[in-house]
Motif scaffolding. Structure first.
Motif, PDB file in Angstrom:
ATOM      1  N   SER A   1       0.830  -1.187   0.000  1.00  0.00           N
ATOM      2  CA  SER A   1       0.000   0.000   0.000  1.00  0.00           C
ATOM      3  C   SER A   1       0.873   1.247   0.000  1.00  0.00           C
ATOM      4  O   SER A   1       1.829   1.364   0.752  1.00  0.00           O
ATOM      5  CB  SER A   1      -0.911   0.003   1.218  1.00  0.00           C
ATOM      6  N   THR A   2       0.495   2.125  -0.870  1.00  0.00           N
ATOM      7  CA  THR A   2       1.139   3.421  -0.925  1.00  0.00           C
ATOM      8  C   THR A   2       0.691   4.163   0.330  1.00  0.00           C
ATOM      9  O   THR A   2      -0.398   3.929   0.832  1.00  0.00           O
ATOM     10  CB  THR A   2       0.607   4.175  -2.153  1.00  0.00           C
ATOM     11  N   GLU A   3       1.557   5.018   0.797  1.00  0.00           N
ATOM     12  CA  GLU A   3       1.123   5.830   1.926  1.00  0.00           C
ATOM     13  C   GLU A   3      -0.040   6.679   1.433  1.00  0.00           C
ATOM     14  O   GLU A   3       0.082   7.391   0.441  1.00  0.00           O
ATOM     15  CB  GLU A   3       2.271   6.717   2.374  1.00  0.00           C
ATOM     16  N   SER A   4      -1.156   6.556   2.086  1.00  0.00           N
ATOM     17  CA  SER A   4      -2.301   7.249   1.511  1.00  0.00           C
ATOM     18  C   SER A   4      -3.123   7.965   2.568  1.00  0.00           C
ATOM     19  O   SER A   4      -3.076   7.648   3.752  1.00  0.00           O
ATOM     20  CB  SER A   4      -3.173   6.254   0.764  1.00  0.00           C
ATOM     21  N   LYS A   5      -3.865   8.929   2.059  1.00  0.00           N
ATOM     22  CA  LYS A   5      -4.730   9.718   2.926  1.00  0.00           C
ATOM     23  C   LYS A   5      -6.167   9.398   2.601  1.00  0.00           C
ATOM     24  O   LYS A   5      -6.532   9.301   1.431  1.00  0.00           O
ATOM     25  CB  LYS A   5      -4.522  11.203   2.611  1.00  0.00           C
ATOM     26  N   ASP A   6      -6.977   9.234   3.630  1.00  0.00           N
ATOM     27  CA  ASP A   6      -8.407   9.079   3.392  1.00  0.00           C
ATOM     28  C   ASP A   6      -9.031  10.464   3.279  1.00  0.00           C
ATOM     29  O   ASP A   6      -8.802  11.323   4.134  1.00  0.00           O
ATOM     30  CB  ASP A   6      -9.048   8.318   4.551  1.00  0.00           C
ATOM     31  N   ILE A   7      -9.796  10.641   2.243  1.00  0.00           N
ATOM     32  CA  ILE A   7     -10.465  11.924   2.037  1.00  0.00           C
ATOM     33  C   ILE A   7     -11.965  11.695   2.203  1.00  0.00           C
ATOM     34  O   ILE A   7     -12.524  10.803   1.573  1.00  0.00           O
ATOM     35  CB  ILE A   7     -10.186  12.460   0.615  1.00  0.00           C
TER      36      ILE A   7
ATOM     37  N   PRO B   1     -15.833  12.107   1.627  1.00  0.00           N
ATOM     38  CA  PRO B   1     -16.589  12.532   0.445  1.00  0.00           C
ATOM     39  C   PRO B   1     -17.573  13.662   0.771  1.00  0.00           C
ATOM     40  O   PRO B   1     -18.753  13.592   0.434  1.00  0.00           O
ATOM     41  CB  PRO B   1     -17.311  11.246   0.030  1.00  0.00           C
TER      42      PRO B   1
ATOM     43  N   ILE C   1     -13.329  17.445   0.323  1.00  0.00           N
ATOM     44  CA  ILE C   1     -12.901  17.648  -1.069  1.00  0.00           C
ATOM     45  C   ILE C   1     -12.199  18.995  -1.213  1.00  0.00           C
ATOM     46  O   ILE C   1     -11.171  19.103  -1.887  1.00  0.00           O
ATOM     47  CB  ILE C   1     -14.127  17.567  -2.024  1.00  0.00           C
TER      48      ILE C   1
ATOM     49  N   LEU D   1      -8.740  18.751   0.024  1.00  0.00           N
ATOM     50  CA  LEU D   1      -7.909  17.992  -0.921  1.00  0.00           C
ATOM     51  C   LEU D   1      -7.426  18.902  -2.048  1.00  0.00           C
ATOM     52  O   LEU D   1      -6.233  18.913  -2.379  1.00  0.00           O
ATOM     53  CB  LEU D   1      -8.710  16.815  -1.497  1.00  0.00           C
ATOM     54  N   ILE D   2      -8.356  19.643  -2.644  1.00  0.00           N
ATOM     55  CA  ILE D   2      -7.982  20.528  -3.761  1.00  0.00           C
ATOM     56  C   ILE D   2      -6.962  21.559  -3.293  1.00  0.00           C
ATOM     57  O   ILE D   2      -5.981  21.844  -3.993  1.00  0.00           O
ATOM     58  CB  ILE D   2      -9.245  21.211  -4.350  1.00  0.00           C
TER      59      ILE D   2
ATOM     60  N   GLU E   1      -4.776  21.222  -0.936  1.00  0.00           N
ATOM     61  CA  GLU E   1      -3.476  20.563  -0.782  1.00  0.00           C
ATOM     62  C   GLU E   1      -2.803  20.349  -2.146  1.00  0.00           C
ATOM     63  O   GLU E   1      -1.601  20.564  -2.293  1.00  0.00           O
ATOM     64  CB  GLU E   1      -3.673  19.214  -0.070  1.00  0.00           C
ATOM     65  N   LEU E   2      -3.600  19.934  -3.136  1.00  0.00           N
ATOM     66  CA  LEU E   2      -3.034  19.670  -4.465  1.00  0.00           C
ATOM     67  C   LEU E   2      -2.507  20.958  -5.092  1.00  0.00           C
ATOM     68  O   LEU E   2      -1.477  20.949  -5.772  1.00  0.00           O
ATOM     69  CB  LEU E   2      -4.089  19.034  -5.381  1.00  0.00           C
TER      70      LEU E   2
ATOM     71  N   GLN F   1      -5.087   0.582  -3.197  1.00  0.00           N
ATOM     72  CA  GLN F   1      -3.753   0.214  -2.728  1.00  0.00           C
ATOM     73  C   GLN F   1      -2.635   0.953  -3.443  1.00  0.00           C
ATOM     74  O   GLN F   1      -1.514   0.973  -2.965  1.00  0.00           O
ATOM     75  CB  GLN F   1      -3.569  -1.305  -2.831  1.00  0.00           C
TER      76      GLN F   1
ATOM     77  N   ALA G   1      -3.321   4.151  -4.496  1.00  0.00           N
ATOM     78  CA  ALA G   1      -3.749   5.552  -4.451  1.00  0.00           C
ATOM     79  C   ALA G   1      -3.047   6.319  -3.344  1.00  0.00           C
ATOM     80  O   ALA G   1      -2.738   5.769  -2.291  1.00  0.00           O
ATOM     81  CB  ALA G   1      -5.254   5.622  -4.259  1.00  0.00           C
ATOM     82  N   HIS G   2      -2.786   7.577  -3.599  1.00  0.00           N
ATOM     83  CA  HIS G   2      -2.250   8.463  -2.563  1.00  0.00           C
ATOM     84  C   HIS G   2      -3.394   9.129  -1.792  1.00  0.00           C
ATOM     85  O   HIS G   2      -3.251   9.494  -0.645  1.00  0.00           O
ATOM     86  CB  HIS G   2      -1.352   9.531  -3.187  1.00  0.00           C
ATOM     87  N   TYR G   3      -4.500   9.300  -2.466  1.00  0.00           N
ATOM     88  CA  TYR G   3      -5.696   9.876  -1.829  1.00  0.00           C
ATOM     89  C   TYR G   3      -6.871   8.947  -2.099  1.00  0.00           C
ATOM     90  O   TYR G   3      -7.161   8.621  -3.249  1.00  0.00           O
ATOM     91  CB  TYR G   3      -6.000  11.263  -2.403  1.00  0.00           C
ATOM     92  N   LYS G   4      -7.509   8.499  -1.033  1.00  0.00           N
ATOM     93  CA  LYS G   4      -8.647   7.577  -1.179  1.00  0.00           C
ATOM     94  C   LYS G   4      -9.936   8.314  -0.892  1.00  0.00           C
ATOM     95  O   LYS G   4     -10.050   8.937   0.165  1.00  0.00           O
ATOM     96  CB  LYS G   4      -8.567   6.443  -0.166  1.00  0.00           C
ATOM     97  N   ILE G   5     -10.874   8.192  -1.776  1.00  0.00           N
ATOM     98  CA  ILE G   5     -12.203   8.745  -1.496  1.00  0.00           C
ATOM     99  C   ILE G   5     -13.212   7.613  -1.656  1.00  0.00           C
ATOM    100  O   ILE G   5     -13.433   7.121  -2.763  1.00  0.00           O
ATOM    101  CB  ILE G   5     -12.550   9.899  -2.452  1.00  0.00           C
TER     102      ILE G   5
ATOM    103  N   VAL H   1     -19.293  12.701  -5.476  1.00  0.00           N
ATOM    104  CA  VAL H   1     -17.907  13.152  -5.325  1.00  0.00           C
ATOM    105  C   VAL H   1     -17.441  13.991  -6.518  1.00  0.00           C
ATOM    106  O   VAL H   1     -16.800  15.034  -6.329  1.00  0.00           O
ATOM    107  CB  VAL H   1     -16.966  11.947  -5.097  1.00  0.00           C
TER     108      VAL H   1
ATOM    109  N   LEU I   1     -18.549  17.547  -6.426  1.00  0.00           N
ATOM    110  CA  LEU I   1     -17.854  18.266  -5.353  1.00  0.00           C
ATOM    111  C   LEU I   1     -16.457  18.683  -5.803  1.00  0.00           C
ATOM    112  O   LEU I   1     -16.008  19.804  -5.527  1.00  0.00           O
ATOM    113  CB  LEU I   1     -17.746  17.388  -4.095  1.00  0.00           C
TER     114      LEU I   1
END
Lengths: 297, 340
Positions: free
Chosen positions: A270-276, A278, A283, A286-287, A289-290, B314, B316-320, B327, B330
């Motif tokens: 697993s890539t280090e990931s962030k849960d965003i 919905p 959102i 997230l935008i 940050e990007l 797996q 992804a850097h950002y999971k929604i 989504v 948004l």
């Protein structure tokens, strides 16, 4: 002028049905969860052959190599309109790569006899190699037309075919006999008629006879059943290596130049990931940050 | 039979322009040949294409086998097979790499069948390594590992051809990295004689039309791709809208292409285009390896899916975890607000 066609079809696991549910927690795949289907582009190949027969007369013979369960795609070929269907099934074919497969198919085609055209799907969805068609053509010593989109004309021992690629088209004229591999966009396969579907439920390979006889005691014997099926166009012929003039060293795993060295189920690190979340807030963050990281903007 | 370790590359050219994939393969072949202590040879067929040999040399070929003949002007299966199969028989190369283009996918299997060698389609990686056959208790040294996703892309298989030569493989465009040409490189050009048989000319090309690509996935910095989780053509419009809002290119998984939402040119993955954008948004894509093989090198990946266990998460850097219908609007709205 009528034309005799042979169509090569394959039963494949529906790899398009792979979803999260088919994947196990370890990242491996539950193959049994995938339905076995008629390879989609082989249906387009069958349709093209049926259209040739409808317009010019002749016959359509469908050939499939595979395990006994593959009789199902031949049953389906019958109720879609094939004149003759043959299942090529033998343990000796097991483990064949495209080279060994094309060798066996070419031998079976030679056994069927004279043909004008061989049709196959451009590729099968389980391997996506698109190799068996051209390899069979080479072994038969006939020209090949891959990516066939439509037959423009058919006369005087020559076929004119439109080929289609992502970025262009080509119009070719080819002497018969030849082999065509047919694209998924070539045509809309005719829907099988419901009446025929019921009729052809009885269609069977000889291996299935004992089971059928239990259910349909009225036939009494395998011979009587076989005769009934043959007379009613319900027979799925079953060929083994014994029916073919083959060099056994060229069959199956032993006849395959390619070998699978290893198969890795891809267990993703697993890539280090962030849960965003919905939600509008999630959102928006997230935008932001990007944009801050110059990914967007 | 000479015991050489040479790696051949088929140079696909169309009207005097070499296909990018052939140059990418020359770069890869140079790497493999170095490990093998062999040479890179290029096979160039066409009519009046001698000046392309120099390009092949600058990209890594030590020798160019040049088959120049009017009947080879346009690619046709049988004349090309005749010429190249004869060359293979004469020189017995160790490995042979061919681009998995419509031409390569027509030629490679025909050739492999003619010279009876193993062939692996659509490799995503090529390496050199040993292989021990348990059945024979024999170790084959320095084989070409032909690595590709298999079974609908759900596993990665390493294929070897222990006994037959050449070890033949096709590779899609964009998978291998192309090195910069070296104008100072020297190589030999060897014109070869072309002798065709009458039956090689059974097929005639009546006309051809080649379109310029309208989709530029390979070099796009931002890609928004839709998959099986897109429920309708209307919902796919949301994927398009997001791509527009980001100034990005529109991508798709095979499922979306098969569903008819979008043309095959947009397909990302093993049988589509391999991409490495700055940002990749996977909308409703479950993430079979098939697909991931074509996009997992992206700099940042955002995945949106209703299924929290979808494999795409797996990589992804950002999971929604959520519904596309909610989504995507948004995301579009947040971007428009920021743009103001």
């Amino acid at each position: 002028m009528s034309y005799n066609s042979i169509v090569l079809v394959k039963q494949v696991p529906d790899t398009r049905a792979v979803t999260g549910e088919v994947m196990t927690a370890e990242g491996t795949m539950n193959r049994a969860a995938l339905p076995a289907i008629f390879n989609p582009e082989d249906l387009n190949a069958l349709e093209m052959a049926l259209q040739v027969r409808d317009q010019h007369g002749g016959t359509v013979t469908v050939l499939s190599m595979g395990p006994l369960q593959a009789a199902e795609v031949l049953r389906e070929s019958l109720y879609r309109g094939a004149d003759r269907v043959i299942l090529l099934s033998d343990r000796k074919f097991a483990g064949a790569d495209t080279q060994a497969t094309s060798y066996s198919l070419a031998k079976a085609i030679q056994k069927i006899g004279a043909f004008d055209m061989v049709f196959c799907g451009r590729q099968a969805i389980d391997g996506d190699t698109a190799q068996v068609g051209p390899q069979t053509a080479e072994k038969l010593g006939v020209p090949q037309i891959t990516y066939a989109e439509s037959i423009v004309s058919l006369a005087d021992g020559e076929v004119v075919v439109q080929r289609a690629f992502d970025l262009g088209t080509e119009l070719v004229k080819c002497k018969l006999p030849c082999l065509l591999t047919v694209t998924g966009s070539a045509n809309q396969p005719r829907p099988p008629s419901a009446r025929k579907r019921i009729e052809y439920k009885l269609a069977a390979i000889p291996t299935e006879y004992p089971k059928l006889l239990e259910k349909h005691t009225e036939f009494g014997s395998a011979e009587a059943l076989d005769q009934y099926l043959a007379e009613h166009h319900l027979k799925i012929e079953q060929w083994t290596t014994a029916n073919l003039d083959v060099d056994e060293s060229q069959l199956g795993l032993a006849g395959s130049p390619t070998q699978v060295y290893k198969v890795n189920y891809v267990v993703l690190e697993s890539t280090e990931s962030k849960d965003i979340a919905p939600t509008p807030e999630g959102i928006r963050a997230l935008i932001e940050e990007l944009i801050k990281e110059y990914i967007v903007g | 039979m000479t015991n050489n370790r040479n790696v051949w590359v088929f140079i696909e050219q169309d009207e005097g322009r070499i296909n990018d994939v052939s140059l990418e393969l020359l770069s890869k072949a140079a790497e493999l040949a170095q490990t093998l202590a062999g040479q890179v040879w290029a096979v160039l067929c066409g009519s009046e294409v001698a000046d392309l040999a120099e390009t092949a040399i600058q990209h890594g070929a030590a020798r160019v086998l040049l088959a120049d003949h009017p009947e080879l002007a346009l690619y046709r299966t049988l004349p090309y097979t005749r010429v190249i199969a004869d060359l293979i028989r004469a020189h017995n190369p160790y490995a042979f790499l061919i681009g998995a283009t419509p031409v390569g996918r027509d030629l490679a299997p025909r050739l492999a069948s003619a010279v009876k060698c193993g062939l692996t389609a659509d490799c995503t990686d090529l390496q050199i390594g040993d292989y021990t056959s348990k059945k024979e208790s024999v170790t084959y040294k320095d084989l070409l590992y032909q690595i590709r996703p298999a079974f609908g892309g759900n596993v990665i298989a390493t294929i070897v051809n222990p006994k037959t030569r050449p070890q033949m493989a096709t590779v899609r465009e964009g998978v291998m990295r192309r090195r910069e040409p070296d104008a100072g490189r020297k190589g030999e050009v060897e014109p070869v004689s072309v002798s065709l048989h009458p039956e090689d000319l059974a097929l005639q090309v009546l006309s051809r039309e080649v379109r310029e690509p309208t989709v530029h996935l390979k070099d796009a910095p931002v890609i928004v791709a839709g998959g099986a989780g897109v429920d309708s053509a209307e919902e796919f419009q949301l994927v398009r809208d997001l791509a527009n809002a980001l100034g990005g290119e529109l991508g798709a998984s095979r499922a979306a292409v098969d569903a008819g939402y979008i043309s095959r040119e947009h397909q990302v993955g093993q049988t589509g285009t391999t991409v490495r954008p700055r940002l990749y948004i996977a909308a409703g894509i479950s993430g079979a390896i098939q697909h991931r093989a074509g996009m997992d090198q992206s700099n940042k990946i955002i995945a949106i899916n209703t299924d929290p266990n979808a494999p795409i998460f797996q990589v992804a850097h950002y999971k929604i975890v959520g519904d596309l219908g909610e989504v995507l609007p948004l995301l579009i709205k947040a971007l428009r607000e920021k743009a103001k």
